[in-house]
Write a protein that holds these residues in place. Structure first.
Motif, PDB file in Angstrom:
ATOM      1  N   THR A  10      -0.851  14.012  -2.731  1.00 10.69           N
ATOM      2  CA  THR A  10      -0.883  14.702  -1.445  1.00 10.69           C
ATOM      3  C   THR A  10       0.509  14.961  -0.875  1.00 10.69           C
ATOM      4  N   HIS A  11       1.477  14.090  -1.159  1.00 11.23           N
ATOM      5  CA  HIS A  11       2.808  14.341  -0.597  1.00 11.23           C
ATOM      6  C   HIS A  11       3.454  15.581  -1.200  1.00 11.23           C
ATOM      7  N   HIS A  12       3.069  15.945  -2.443  1.00  7.63           N
ATOM      8  CA  HIS A  12       3.579  17.174  -3.044  1.00  7.63           C
ATOM      9  C   HIS A  12       3.124  18.385  -2.233  1.00  7.63           C
ATOM     10  N   VAL A  17       8.346  13.592   1.741  1.00  8.75           N
ATOM     11  CA  VAL A  17       9.162  12.774   0.842  1.00  8.75           C
ATOM     12  C   VAL A  17       8.257  11.705   0.218  1.00  8.75           C
ATOM     13  N   GLY A  18       8.378  11.555  -1.103  1.00 10.24           N
ATOM     14  CA  GLY A  18       7.563  10.575  -1.810  1.00 10.24           C
ATOM     15  C   GLY A  18       8.183   9.194  -1.777  1.00 10.24           C
ATOM     16  N   GLU A  90      10.752   8.199   3.758  1.00  8.12           N
ATOM     17  CA  GLU A  90       9.458   8.273   3.079  1.00  8.12           C
ATOM     18  C   GLU A  90       8.336   8.691   4.023  1.00  8.12           C
ATOM     19  N   GLY A  91       7.559   9.682   3.585  1.00  8.99           N
ATOM     20  CA  GLY A  91       6.462  10.205   4.389  1.00  8.99           C
ATOM     21  C   GLY A  91       6.885  11.232   5.413  1.00  8.99           C
ATOM     22  N   LYS A  92       8.199  11.458   5.544  1.00  6.52           N
ATOM     23  CA  LYS A  92       8.694  12.473   6.462  1.00  6.52           C
ATOM     24  C   LYS A  92       8.823  13.818   5.735  1.00  6.52           C
ATOM     25  N   PRO A  93       8.922  14.918   6.470  1.00 10.26           N
ATOM     26  CA  PRO A  93       9.107  16.229   5.824  1.00 10.26           C
ATOM     27  C   PRO A  93      10.370  16.260   4.970  1.00 10.26           C
ATOM     28  N   GLN A  94      10.313  17.003   3.875  1.00  8.97           N
ATOM     29  CA  GLN A  94      11.473  17.121   2.991  1.00  8.97           C
ATOM     30  C   GLN A  94      12.698  17.627   3.750  1.00  8.97           C
ATOM     31  N   LEU A  97      14.799  14.887   5.209  1.00  2.00           N
ATOM     32  CA  LEU A  97      15.673  14.243   4.226  1.00  2.00           C
ATOM     33  C   LEU A  97      16.872  15.117   3.888  1.00  2.00           C
ATOM     34  N   ARG A  98      16.625  16.410   3.677  1.00  2.00           N
ATOM     35  CA  ARG A  98      17.734  17.311   3.308  1.00  2.00           C
ATOM     36  C   ARG A  98      18.825  17.349   4.371  1.00  2.00           C
ATOM     37  N   GLU A  99      18.444  17.249   5.628  1.00  2.00           N
ATOM     38  CA  GLU A  99      19.426  17.308   6.716  1.00  2.00           C
ATOM     39  C   GLU A  99      20.311  16.065   6.774  1.00  2.00           C
ATOM     40  N   ARG A 100      19.861  14.970   6.185  1.00  5.04           N
ATOM     41  CA  ARG A 100      20.572  13.695   6.306  1.00  5.04           C
ATOM     42  C   ARG A 100      21.118  13.169   4.978  1.00  5.04           C
ATOM     43  N   PHE A 101      20.665  13.729   3.887  1.00  2.00           N
ATOM     44  CA  PHE A 101      20.989  13.211   2.562  1.00  2.00           C
ATOM     45  C   PHE A 101      22.451  13.449   2.206  1.00  2.00           C
TER      46      PHE A 101
END
Length: 209
Positions: A10-12, A17-18, A90-94, A97-101
């Protein structure tokens, strides 16, 4: 050894984020798991000894349950086979993550690089965990072993089986799409270890359309 990357969860489809986020398989993922099981059943002799290992997250455990039911072997769940931990992401929108990675440098420390997400693992920590799981699995002399894991963990699963040191993976990766099968084989004479096929998804084409 057959290494399976779990199929669609479902996360896909939700764009989340997995990592250690405990998402289940979708209906499509469950059909893919059945196709994987049928493919393994056709490849492994009916009376052969088989061992089945999996990450303990739901999407991998579900995949292993489908395989285990058809092959009549109970899965052994091992949290060390989990995907890389992305901590607070984890569990947040991709996009979150992209904004902080923080991407690893092109030159310099890469294995020990931290991505800037609180609670996440470095690639070195991730690799050491998967290598430890694989070391325990490879002690066995069982003729056929199946490992159900995650796309990111595939690199360390294959590399540990071929006895590559973790530091060799500062740049190198082994890719396998969701629901793929990687076949690893050791020959009986030289004891060389071969990657026979990597990330094969041909078993999904006719089954899922």
């Amino acid at each position: 050894m057959y290494v399976i990357t779990h199929p669609e969860s479902t996360h896909h489809v939700d764009g989340l984020v997995g990592g250690w986020y405990d998402s289940p398989l979708t209906a499509t993922g469950l059909r893919a798991a059945a196709a994987i099981a049928e493919t393994l059943r056709a490849a492994i002799p009916a009376h052969a000894e088989v061992e089945l290992y999996a990450s303990d997250l739901r999407r991998t455990a579900q995949t292993a349950d489908v395989i285990g039911e058809l092959l009549r072997v109970p899965p052994v769940l091992d949290p060390r086979l989990r995907e890389k931990s992305y901590g607070e992401a984890e569990g947040k929108p991709q996009e979150w993550l992209r904004e902080r990675f923080l991407t690893p440098p092109a030159v310099g420390e890469r294995i020990g690089h931290h991505d800037g997400i609180p609670g996440s693992e470095t690639m070195g920590e991730f690799g050491e965990r998967v290598y430890a799981a694989m070391a325990a699995i490879m002690v066995s002399d069982c003729a056929y072993q199946i490992v159900v894991t995650h796309g990111g963990a595939l690199t360390f699963t294959v590399a540990s089986w071929t006895k590559l040191p973790i530091d060799a993976l500062a740049y190198a990766r082994f890719h396998g799409a969701s629901g793929s099968i990687t076949e690893l084989r050791e020959d009986d004479y030289f004891r060389n270890r071969q990657v026979v096929r990597l990330g094969d998804t041909s078993h999904l084409a006719t089954t899922l359309g």
